[in-house]
Scaffold this active site. Structure first.
Site, PDB file in Angstrom:
ATOM      1  N   LYS A 222      17.689   6.952  -5.742  1.00  0.00           N
ATOM      2  CA  LYS A 222      17.586   7.463  -4.340  1.00  0.00           C
ATOM      3  C   LYS A 222      17.887   8.792  -4.105  1.00  0.00           C
ATOM      4  CE  LYS A 222      16.336   3.069  -2.992  1.00  0.00           C
ATOM      5  NZ  LYS A 222      15.076   2.920  -2.229  1.00  0.00           N
ATOM      6  N   ASP A 250      12.984   8.214  -4.718  1.00  0.00           N
ATOM      7  CA  ASP A 250      12.764   7.800  -3.477  1.00  0.00           C
ATOM      8  C   ASP A 250      13.513   8.339  -2.384  1.00  0.00           C
ATOM      9  OD1 ASP A 250      11.801   6.072  -1.630  1.00  0.00           O
ATOM     10  OD2 ASP A 250      12.617   4.213  -2.433  1.00  0.00           O
ATOM     11  N   GLU A 276       8.779   8.898  -4.110  1.00  0.00           N
ATOM     12  CA  GLU A 276       8.419   7.758  -3.227  1.00  0.00           C
ATOM     13  C   GLU A 276       8.624   8.157  -1.441  1.00  0.00           C
ATOM     14  OE1 GLU A 276       9.745   4.248  -4.634  1.00  0.00           O
ATOM     15  OE2 GLU A 276       9.571   3.261  -2.736  1.00  0.00           O
ATOM     16  N   GLU A 305       0.824   3.422   1.823  1.00  0.00           N
ATOM     17  CA  GLU A 305      -0.488   3.569   2.626  1.00  0.00           C
ATOM     18  C   GLU A 305      -1.565   3.956   1.986  1.00  0.00           C
ATOM     19  OE1 GLU A 305      -0.243   3.157   6.219  1.00  0.00           O
ATOM     20  OE2 GLU A 305       1.863   2.247   5.750  1.00  0.00           O
ATOM     21  N   ASP A 316       3.547  -4.098  -0.492  1.00  0.00           N
ATOM     22  CA  ASP A 316       4.929  -4.818  -0.010  1.00  0.00           C
ATOM     23  C   ASP A 316       4.378  -6.238   0.415  1.00  0.00           C
ATOM     24  OD1 ASP A 316       7.705  -3.869   1.056  1.00  0.00           O
ATOM     25  OD2 ASP A 316       6.880  -5.901   1.748  1.00  0.00           O
ATOM     26  N   HIS A 343       6.495  -2.206  -4.380  1.00  0.00           N
ATOM     27  CA  HIS A 343       7.758  -2.186  -3.766  1.00  0.00           C
ATOM     28  C   HIS A 343       8.139  -3.528  -3.944  1.00  0.00           C
ATOM     29  CE1 HIS A 343      10.620  -2.217  -0.180  1.00  0.00           C
ATOM     30  NE2 HIS A 343      10.932  -1.421  -1.021  1.00  0.00           N
TER      31      HIS A 343
END
Lengths: 431, 431
Positions: A222, A250, A276, A305, A316, A343
């Protein structure tokens, strides 16, 4: 095979106090309590089989999703399961296009999360009645039946019913071999468990060492809260995993467009495969701009998307409208040859999404190239049929259903605010 | 001037049974009960002034928005109004980026509608304390203060703080004259009251004749459910208003991209100025495709999202995050020279949006070319300070506040499900 009329729908607010340990913390969500709106549907059939569905949330606001599930319940109650799955497209449309409710969506945010929870329960019920895990139900399903589960509204400019059917029919070739392969080897995964923003460097090192020992070869970190901090943590993790293993990053929607480009130019030296959600998930043109700037640096964009602004597509299981909408996204990804890298994590996302990605490999994409499914190692103990990871791969579930059923004891203990766990915690937090 | 600490926030579910008369029916929302989540905030100041805020809904699901308002309330309670408006950008960010709640948004659907209701109440309170209508509060505000109300996250690639300040400073020139002009002539409006899909041809003709008599020169017709029906209704209305007056069309998100192009090619002969929301509001690239096909036919695209896919931008006072987010959209529209033609109608949308568009003319756009604000003639009687229309124009409100305050008697009567109106209706509907 399908039987019974839906006689009851219950929904509960289940929260795990993950913020206490810094688990799940990222640049935008600094203190998440991983939670779920947990839906159980029952029928009047004598088999006693229940369908369980969840949608994943971060604590506060779960009660809003619960409220939305209750607002949708009348569309499900007193329906024959046979009628629902017999015209799943129509049922999906009804649920997502309710003339009054769609105003507060449409197909986004709270009402869409609630739609996912309800439909996930329907799929769990259906698969359990058929005695198959969802991935196998899908793999065995006739392509026409699969297509009949998809609402093509708003997507016919990129995917028609004929396109979908053609892709699925092509996917029949070699299906048996790929199913055997999945059962033997599983679907490749990467781990996000080592590098939450809430972890100290020591915890990061320790978890990373353990993950390497367990055979993991792909890691996600992250980033996005503080550049110096990111540089240090990325250096630690790249040093530990070496130059050959895969590193993803991400940002959890933290940046503006120019900020994303600048920040990632600095992190490029750690050779991330992708960044991400660098910015707002709704900003497709922004993603395209970022993508244009980062591709020369060898960094792809991963997000949820569909558009030409990404190199990796992340489905997801709980943010899209269940299997139905995920089917349409998997087919669009196939049409445009964008690799799908789901995800997962949260509460139950790994349990659900493994069914979708295993089906995708067997019946749609027929490829593992550049494909990998996220894995996070916590909260699985609350599920009746938890994921099984072997050699850093998801092993196909064998129990009937969507792996969505939680242990009743866990649900009771973690119900918010009246479960045992919260009764203890809440007074302490108020002081 | 600003004073007091927020001591109470209440929210009520108020619904008007408009579906009984076919008012508000369109191709996607066939039986709307125009409704609102109605927020009232109180302070501990001795002036007794309350701030009232609404967000508009269509009936079912209003309880979900109410639930979301309650989930946001802790961000408002016990705050000094001075601190809120003194760092409005920070407060906006806090409300929309709550680390747990943003998961169920972010900035869309239910939580964003709830954000609008809460912030609309804050703006009403602020303006009432200043003794000014919101439009005048904004017009008199220093450009730097206006800019400090905007959260630039995610938009710096198209509008920076410096851009915003420059636009607002330019807008100071000639401001006084434009204010005088607005007070004398009002802001031009168009009417949607004549041509809801739920109305018979006779009702349409009758309402259209009356509107012409009242001086209306611009009319909007709902389309998209049935092509033959649309052809007939558009013919009626075009015949009645003649070739010179303006006709707009609104499909309320009903079509796929190819369907929109095909359908509008058929309706082109009725010379619509624009087609509003031809497809999914989130499909920016789809709108661009439709736009490309329709521009040669002389038809523009009107919708609520910013992009190069539209010719008319429709702001909404209750779907965007109150004045704050609308400010940023007005400034982006100015930068790209896209005329703003606000969405209104519903419950209270006219009351609120007139403030924004009058401010826009005086301080931002300085132009009325191709600009017109929607008007729908119902439910105004429930507001304490209803809009005033003269010669088909919005006359600037003079009462302090955001014109959001409803009559307590109306709220009580229409509260769902316990108000007098619903107590009578609900048993009848259940039979």
């Amino acid at each position: 095979m399908v039987r019974g009329r839906i006689s009851r729908l219950s929904v509960r607010d289940v929260r795990f106090p993950t913020s206490l340990g810094g688990h799940g913390a990222d640049a935008m969500h600094t203190d998440p309590d991983y939670s779920a709106a947990y839906v159980v549907i029952e029928t009047d059939a004598e088999d006693g089989i229940k369908g369980c569905g969840i949608t994943f949330t971060l604590g506060k606001g779960t009660e809003v999703v619960v409220c939305a599930v209750n607002a949708l319940a009348h569309h499900v109650l007193n329906k024959d399961l046979k009628d629902i799955v017999g015209d799943f497209r129509g049922f999906y449309r009804q649920l997502t296009s309710d003339g009054q409710l769609r105003w507060i969506g449409p197909e986004k945010g709270v009402v869409h999360l609630a739609t996912a929870a309800v439909l996930n329960a329907v799929w769990d019920l259906w698969a359990k009645q058929e005695g198959k895990p969802v991935w196998k139900l899908l793999v065995d399903m006739d392509p026409r039946m699969l297509v009949s589960c998809i609402d093509f509204r708003y997507i016919t400019d990129v995917l028609t019913e004929e396109d979908a059917l053609e892709i699925l029919q092509k996917g029949q070739i070699g299906k048996k071999e790929r199913e055997k392969q999945m059962l033997a080897q599983g679907y490749p995964a990467y781990t996000t468990s080592c590098a939450w923003l809430g972890y100290s460097d020591d915890t990061l090192k320790q978890l990373c060492a353990q993950a390497l020992k367990d055979g993991w070869t792909r890691f996600k970190v992250k980033v996005g809260a503080d550049l110096q901090d990111d540089m240090r943590r990325c250096q630690i993790i790249r040093d530990m995993i070496g130059p050959e293993k895969t590193l993803m990053m991400d940002a959890n929607q933290r940046w503006d467009v120019p900020e994303a480009v600048e920040w990632m130019s600095k992190l490029a030296k750690f050779k991330p495969l992708w960044i991400e959600e660098p910015t707002s998930p709704d900003d497709i043109l922004g993603h395209a701009t970022i993508s244009k700037a980062l591709v020369p640096l060898g960094i792809g964009i991963a997000t949820g998307e569909q558009a030409k602004a990404l190199q990796f597509l992340q489905i997801d299981s709980c943010r899209l409208g269940s299997v139905n909408e995920n089917l349409s996204v998997l087919l669009m990804a196939k049409k445009f040859e964008i690799p799908v890298c789901p995800h997962a994590g949260g509460v139950g996302l790994c349990e659900l999404v493994q069914h979708l990605i295993i089906f995708d490999y067997i019946s749609v994409s027929a490829s593992l190239e550049n494909r990998v499914c996220e894995y996070v190692d916590h909260l699985h103990e609350h599920f009746k049929y938890p994921v099984m990871i072997q050699r850093a791969s998801y092993m196909p579930p064998k129990d009937p259903g969507y792996s969505t059923e939680m242990k009743e004891e866990s649900v009771k203990k973690h119900q918010y605010p009246d479960g045992e766990v919260w009764k203890k915690l809440l007074p302490a937090q108020e002081n």
